[in-house]
Design an enzyme around this catalytic site. Structure first.
Site, PDB file in Angstrom:
ATOM      1  N   LYS A  89      38.739  28.786  40.857  1.00  0.00           N
ATOM      2  CA  LYS A  89      40.193  28.657  40.685  1.00  0.00           C
ATOM      3  C   LYS A  89      40.824  27.760  41.757  1.00  0.00           C
ATOM      4  O   LYS A  89      41.797  27.068  41.501  1.00  0.00           O
ATOM      5  CB  LYS A  89      40.846  30.042  40.707  1.00  0.00           C
ATOM      6  CG  LYS A  89      40.428  30.937  39.544  1.00  0.00           C
ATOM      7  CD  LYS A  89      41.483  30.981  38.486  1.00  0.00           C
ATOM      8  CE  LYS A  89      41.067  31.625  37.185  1.00  0.00           C
ATOM      9  NZ  LYS A  89      40.174  32.774  37.219  1.00  0.00           N
ATOM     10  N   GLU A 111      50.963  32.782  36.837  1.00  0.00           N
ATOM     11  CA  GLU A 111      50.629  34.022  36.147  1.00  0.00           C
ATOM     12  C   GLU A 111      49.262  34.462  36.665  1.00  0.00           C
ATOM     13  O   GLU A 111      48.491  33.652  37.149  1.00  0.00           O
ATOM     14  CB  GLU A 111      50.540  33.777  34.638  1.00  0.00           C
ATOM     15  CG  GLU A 111      49.193  33.220  34.127  1.00  0.00           C
ATOM     16  CD  GLU A 111      48.859  31.806  34.605  1.00  0.00           C
ATOM     17  OE1 GLU A 111      49.774  31.090  35.063  1.00  0.00           O
ATOM     18  OE2 GLU A 111      47.671  31.422  34.535  1.00  0.00           O
ATOM     19  N   SER A 378      30.885  31.112  38.274  1.00  0.00           N
ATOM     20  CA  SER A 378      32.299  30.778  38.502  1.00  0.00           C
ATOM     21  C   SER A 378      32.916  31.514  39.683  1.00  0.00           C
ATOM     22  O   SER A 378      33.883  31.047  40.281  1.00  0.00           O
ATOM     23  CB  SER A 378      33.117  31.055  37.235  1.00  0.00           C
ATOM     24  OG  SER A 378      32.916  32.386  36.794  1.00  0.00           O
TER      25      SER A 378
HETATM   26  C1  LIG Z   1      39.586  33.374  36.041  1.00  0.00           C
HETATM   27  C2  LIG Z   1      38.123  33.417  36.050  1.00  0.00           C
HETATM   28  C3  LIG Z   1      37.354  33.059  34.923  1.00  0.00           C
HETATM   29  C4  LIG Z   1      37.964  32.694  33.602  1.00  0.00           C
HETATM   30  O1  LIG Z   1      38.790  31.577  33.607  1.00  0.00           O
HETATM   31  P1  LIG Z   1      38.361  30.185  32.972  1.00  0.00           P
HETATM   32  O2  LIG Z   1      39.619  29.419  32.949  1.00  0.00           O
HETATM   33  O3  LIG Z   1      37.790  30.433  31.617  1.00  0.00           O
HETATM   34  O4  LIG Z   1      37.343  29.589  33.883  1.00  0.00           O
HETATM   35  C5  LIG Z   1      35.974  33.062  35.040  1.00  0.00           C
HETATM   36  N1  LIG Z   1      35.366  33.427  36.180  1.00  0.00           N
HETATM   37  C6  LIG Z   1      36.064  33.786  37.279  1.00  0.00           C
HETATM   38  C7  LIG Z   1      35.321  34.188  38.508  1.00  0.00           C
HETATM   39  C8  LIG Z   1      37.457  33.794  37.250  1.00  0.00           C
HETATM   40  O5  LIG Z   1      38.137  34.161  38.346  1.00  0.00           O
END
Ligand SMILES: *Cc1c(COP(=O)(O)O)cnc(C)c1O
Length: 398
Positions: A89, A111, A378
């Site tokens: 993020k 948000e 992620s």
């Molecule tokens: C917010 C989040 C996601 C999902 O958001 P995308 O916009 O689909 O990437 C995935 N993994 C983590 C660790 C997140 O914080």
């Protein structure tokens, strides 16, 4: 129709389905972004923030034990979990905060669902000396009390949203309303590749650092491109960041892993491509989970970061033209992968990322050893430990 609007289309998806009162704000944002995205000074500053503050480039790690254990394709992990604030993020947020500052804005609104994007935005606001207000569904503020505390600690105001189901989709709606009320000094820092143009493009561009790095790191490690890149999909920002640089490379398979919750075919799911229908919501045309009357359906996943009822318009398009594949992964499969990666590699992934790990565990054993898979991790999983323990019937206090 103006050029800006056409530029915001991905096939039939995307666009700007917004009230007249927001039109000026998105036009102003589009103009500023079109200017700064090719400005060498802007890009130098952003690269410096990525490297010095967020800790980029993130590692491309060869998961040797997982590869040997599964006995098929070679597996690499793109470690976005190692970024400052613990997920991808921060890439988007630093980009948008810098853009907002250049535009003369002094206030960021955002948000948040699970709180990850809210924490990242509050972090950037602290760094840039900007005011910050985060909208969060009241339900989510209760479920994610620690992240509410983090945001306040970072100097942000957190406003609980009580409308609708008091979750993420209502927080997005409220942030859009607030932006309408205060456009002059405020930038709406949207957290994924969704919403009206130009957001899906802006967020994609800032996240595409992920695929640029994978490409050069993979060429260095293996002297060739990967056969498959994969990532979990909520709104789709870490996935599009992982895919984008490889879209022209037709031999690289792109796989997005959606949250199926308790299973596709049950009502407790968030698998938009598998279950959704074409619709218009939150300023964009795309696929959405809907009830029989075309109303946005309540969605469910064990992973708070993936339970959004839509998917970004560029993913909807990549699905339509069959350039990318989207697969559903259940809660149970994700929890098993969460535990597996922890035990096998000593890496605790976010439960969101574990959805991608789970699908890799399914397909890797059947692929030959000369194939290469890259999984984007992620985020890190510390935030999920209490919930996963509960899922396994163990109550640990946070
Ligand atoms: C917010 C989040 C996601 C999902 O958001 P995308 O916009 O689909 O990437 C995935 N993994 C983590 C660790 C997140 O914080």
């Amino acid at each position: 129709m103006s050029e800006e609007i056409k530029a915001g289309r991905f096939g039939i998806h995307g666009g700007q389905y917004i009230p007249e009162t927001l039109m000026n704000a998105v036009i102003q944002l589009d103009k500023a972004y079109t200017h700064y995205k090719d400005d060498p000074r802007f890009n130098e500053e952003l690269t410096q923030l990525f490297n010095e503050y967020a800790g980029r480039p993130s590692r491309l790690y060869y998961a040797k034990k997982m590869t040997e254990d599964l006995g098929g394709a070679k597996i690499y992990l793109k470690r976005e979990d190692l970024n400052h604030t613990g997920s991808h993020k921060i890439n988007n947020v630093l980009g948008q905060a810098l853009l907002a500052k250049k535009m003369g804005k002094t206030r960021l609104i955002a948000e948040t669902g699970a709180g990850q994007h809210g924490v990242a935005t509050a972090t950037a606001a602290a760094l840039f000396g900007m005011e910050c207000v985060v909208f969060m569904g009241e339900e989510d503020t209760k479920r994610q009390a620690l992240n509410v505390y983090r945001m306040r600690l970072l100097g942000a105001e957190v406003i609980p949203v009580t409308t609708g189901t008091a979750t993420l989709k209502d927080a997005v709606s409220e942030a859009m309303r607030e932006w309408t009320r205060r456009i002059d000094d405020t930038h709406y820092c949207l957290g994924s590749v969704m919403g009206p143009h130009p957001f899906p493009t802006i967020v994609r561009d800032f996240q595409s650092v992920i695929s640029r790095e994978i490409r050069s790191q993979m060429l260095e490690a293996e002297g060739r491109l990967p056969d498959i890149v994969m990532a979990c999909v909520g709104g789709g920002s870490n996935a599009i960041g992982t895919f984008y640089g490889f879209i022209p490379d037709k031999d690289v398979r792109l796989i997005g892993c959606e949250a199926a919750g308790r299973g596709v075919g049950t009502l407790e799911t968030a698998a938009t491509i598998a279950m959704g229908k074409l619709g218009i919501f939150h300023g964009m045309k795309s696929y959405f989970c809907q009830d029989e009357f075309g109303q946005i359906a309540p969605v469910y996943s064990i992973s708070a970061g993936l339970d959004y009822p839509g998917i970004g318009p560029e993913h909807a398009y990549l699905h339509d033209i069959k350039r990318a594949e989207y697969v559903p992964v259940t809660d149970d499969e994700a929890v098993c992968a969460f535990e597996y990666l922890s035990k096998t590699e000593g890496i605790i992934p976010a439960i969101e990322s574990a959805h991608a790990v789970a699908h890799a565990m399914k397909i890797a054993p059947d692929l030959s050893r000369d194939k290469i898979i890259v999984i984007t991790i992620s985020g890190r999983g510390d935030k999920d430990c209490a919930a996963i323990a509960r899922y396994r019937g163990e109550d640990i206090s946070e």
